[in-house]
Design an enzyme around this catalytic site. Structure first.
Site, short mmCIF file in Angstrom:
data_model
loop_
_atom_site.label_atom_id
_atom_site.label_comp_id
_atom_site.label_asym_id
_atom_site.label_seq_id
_atom_site.Cartn_x
_atom_site.Cartn_y
_atom_site.Cartn_z
N GLU A 63 -3.26 10.55 3.10
CA GLU A 63 -4.44 10.64 3.96
C GLU A 63 -4.50 12.02 4.60
O GLU A 63 -3.47 12.66 4.84
CB GLU A 63 -4.41 9.57 5.05
CG GLU A 63 -4.85 8.20 4.56
CD GLU A 63 -4.98 7.20 5.69
OE1 GLU A 63 -6.06 6.61 5.84
OE2 GLU A 63 -3.99 7.00 6.41
N GLU A 97 0.82 -1.21 0.00
CA GLU A 97 0.00 0.00 0.00
C GLU A 97 0.85 1.27 0.00
O GLU A 97 1.90 1.32 0.64
CB GLU A 97 -0.89 -0.01 1.24
CG GLU A 97 -1.84 1.16 1.34
CD GLU A 97 -2.77 1.04 2.54
OE1 GLU A 97 -3.47 2.01 2.84
OE2 GLU A 97 -2.76 -0.04 3.18
#
Length: 430
Positions: free
Chosen positions: A164, A160
Site C-alpha cells: 500500500e 491477505e
C-alpha cells in the site's frame, strides 16, 4: 490524460437504484433469501456469490461458488477486452481475466484506476485465484494526502498480503499481511524507494508455503516466515494460507466518513478540489502490467478435480481444509447463487432504493478503513485488513451494469449498483 468531468453524472445516475444492504458477520450470517456474504460484508445474490464470497458468514458455505484455479500469465492493458464489470461477470475465468468496480481507463498502454470526486475509487480484481505463487505489478501510484493505492492478494476468508502507498509519502512502500482479517498492528513493515508517483516500479510478492517476501524492482525489502506466526492458544499459524485473488485499487483513505485514525494514517483529509480533480476529473494510479506465476499446491491437498478451489465446510478454513475440485465456478444469471444456479425473477416485485455509491457511506476495497486507529468506529474496508467480515458496513457495494464508451485512447466502464440482493429486475429480498 483523459478528462472525466462530463462522465461523472453518468456514473452517479447508473447507481440510482440498489438494494438496501443486509450485512453479514460471524454473529449474523446471511439469510436464505440473500445467502452470499460479499467481500464487503453485505448479503446478496449473483456477483455476491462469486469472487470474494465469504463461506464463513454466508447462509451456507455452498452459497459461494468455488474459486477458479491459478493460471500463470502476464497481463498487459492495451484495451478493456479482458475486463468485465463486476456486476456482469458470471464466473467464467476463460471469458475475462479481470473484473472491475469503479472507473478504469486505458491510457498510454496502461490502465488508469481512477477516483472521481466524492467516489470510492476503482478496484481491479483477477478472476482466477492464486494458492501460493509469485505476483508482480509494474505501476505508478497516485499522490496527494488522503489518496491510497493498493496492490494485494486477498482470500475469501480474508487472508491477505499487501502493498500500500499513501499519497502524502511517495518514498515509502508499506507492506502488511493478515490472517482471516485479524488486525495486528505488528504485522506491517516499510520499504524505501524513489518517488512512487513519478517513477515506474515493479512490486513483487513471493508467497511460499513457509514464507513471504516483498520486493521492489527485484530487491527484497522484507521477509516474513510462517514459523514466526504460531498462535499457541489456537494451535494454528496466523499466516496467509488460503487461495487469494490479486487486486489493485485506489481509494480515499482521507474521506471525511472515515475514522480519525484512518484519515491520519492516509496523510490527512482528501482534497476533492485538487489540481488533479480540476485538470482530469479524478485522481488516478497507472498499472502497466501484472504477472502471476503459480506454484504447486501443498503436496497433501485433497483433489477431486482440477478446475477450482473450495473448502471443506467442516474445517477451519485453513490450508489443510482447501480442496481442489471439478465443480462449476459459474452462474447462469445475476439472480443465481451456489445454492440455485437457475433462479428466476418475479416481475411484480418492487425494488428498494439505496444510497448512491459515490455520495453515501462507502466501502473501500484494497484497504482497511480501520488503519491507523485501534479504536476506530469506521467500517473495515477491503476488505482488507482489519476485520472486514465482522464490521458494520455501508450500503454502497457497487456491482454494476456497465457501459463502455471510447474517447480518443480511453475506454471507460461506468459501473453502477447492479441491484443484486434486492436487485435489478425489481426484486425485494426479505
Amino acid at each position: 490524460m483523459v478528462r472525466l468531468a462530463v462522465l461523472v453524472p453518468a456514473l452517479l445516475s447508473a447507481a440510482a437504484f440498489a438494494s438496501a444492504a443486509i450485512t453479514c458477520s460471524e454473529d449474523s450470517p446471511c439469510p436464505e433469501s440473500a445467502p452470499c456474504c460479499s467481500q464487503y460484508g453485505q448479503c446478496g445474490i449473483g456477483a455476491y456469490c462469486l469472487g470474494g464470497c465469504d463461506p464463513r458468514f454466508s447462509y451456507e458455505p455452498g452459497a459461494c461458488l468455488p474459486a477458479p484455479v491459478c493460471k500463470s500469465e502476464t497481463y498487459t492493458f492495451t484495451s478493456t477486452d479482458n475486463i468485465a464489470s463486476s456486476g456482469d461477470y458470471l464466473g467464467d475465468p476463460d471469458s475475462y481475466d479481470w473484473t472491475v468496480s469503479g472507473t478504469p481507463l486505458i491510457y498510454d498502454d496502461s490502465i488508469l484506476l481512477t477516483m472521481p470526486a466524492n467516489s470510492g475509487g476503482t478496484v481491479l480484481a483477477a478472476t482466477r485465484y492464486v494458492w501460493y505463487g509469485k505476483v508482480s505489478a509494474t505501476l505508478k501510484t497516485s499522490h496527494e494526502q488522503g489518496v491510497v493505492t493498493a496492490f494485494i492478494a486477498l482470500s475469501d476468508v480474508k487472508d491477505e498480503i499487501d502493498f500500500e502507498w499513501v499519497g502524502a509519502n511517495l518514498t515509502t512502500t508499506q507492506t502488511n499481511y493478515f490472517w482471516q482479517a485479524t488486525l495486528d498492528y505488528q504485522n506491517g513493515g516499510n520499504i524505501s524507494s524513489s518517488d512512487t508517483y513519478a517513477n515506474w516500479h515493479t512490486y513483487e510478492i513471493d508467497w511460499q508455503e513457509d514464507y513471504i517476501t516483498w520486493a521492489v524492482d527485484g530487491v527484497i525489502g522484507r521477509t516474513k516466515y510462517k514459523n514466526e506466526t504460531w498462535n499457541a492458544t489456537g494451535g494454528f499459524y496466523a499466516f496467509p494460507q488460503t487461495p487469494s485473488r490479486v487486486q489493485l485499487s485506489i481509494w480515499p483513505g482521507g474521506a471525511s466518513s472515515n475514522a480519525e485514525g484512518t484519515i491520519a494514517w492516509a496523510g490527512g483529509a482528501i482534497d476533492w478540489d485538487s489540481q488533479d480533480i480540476q485538470d482530469y476529473g479524478y485522481y488516478y494510479t497507472m498499472v502497466k502490467n501484472v504477472t502471476i506465476e503459480c506454484y504447486d499446491p501443498p503436496s497433501n491437498v485433497t483433489r477431486v478435480g482440477d478446475t477450482a478451489y473450495w473448502f471443506d465446510p467442516n474445517g477451519s478454513y485453513l490450508a489443510d481444509d482447501v480442496i481442489i475440485t471439478g465443480n462449476a465456478t459459474t452462474i447462469q444469471n445475476i439472480l443465481d447463487t451456489g445454492l440455485n444456479r437457475t433462479a428466476t425473477a418475479s416481475a411484480s416485485s418492487t425494488a428498494t432504493a439505496a444510497t448512491d455509491p459515490n455520495t453515501g457511506d462507502t466501502v473501500y476495497a484494497g484497504a482497511d478503513s480501520n488503519r491507523g486507529s485501534s479504536n476506530s468506529d469506521s467500517s473495515s474496508a477491503s476488505t482488507t485488513a482489519g476485520s472486514t467480515a465482522t464490521a458494520t458496513v455501508g450500503t454502497s457495494f457497487s456491482q454494476g451494469t456497465s457501459s463502455k464508451s471510447t474517447s480518443g485512447a480511453a475506454q471507460l466502464f461506468v459501473s453502477g449498483a447492479v441491484l443484486l440482493g434486492a436487485a435489478a429486475m425489481g426484486l425485494v429480498l426479505a
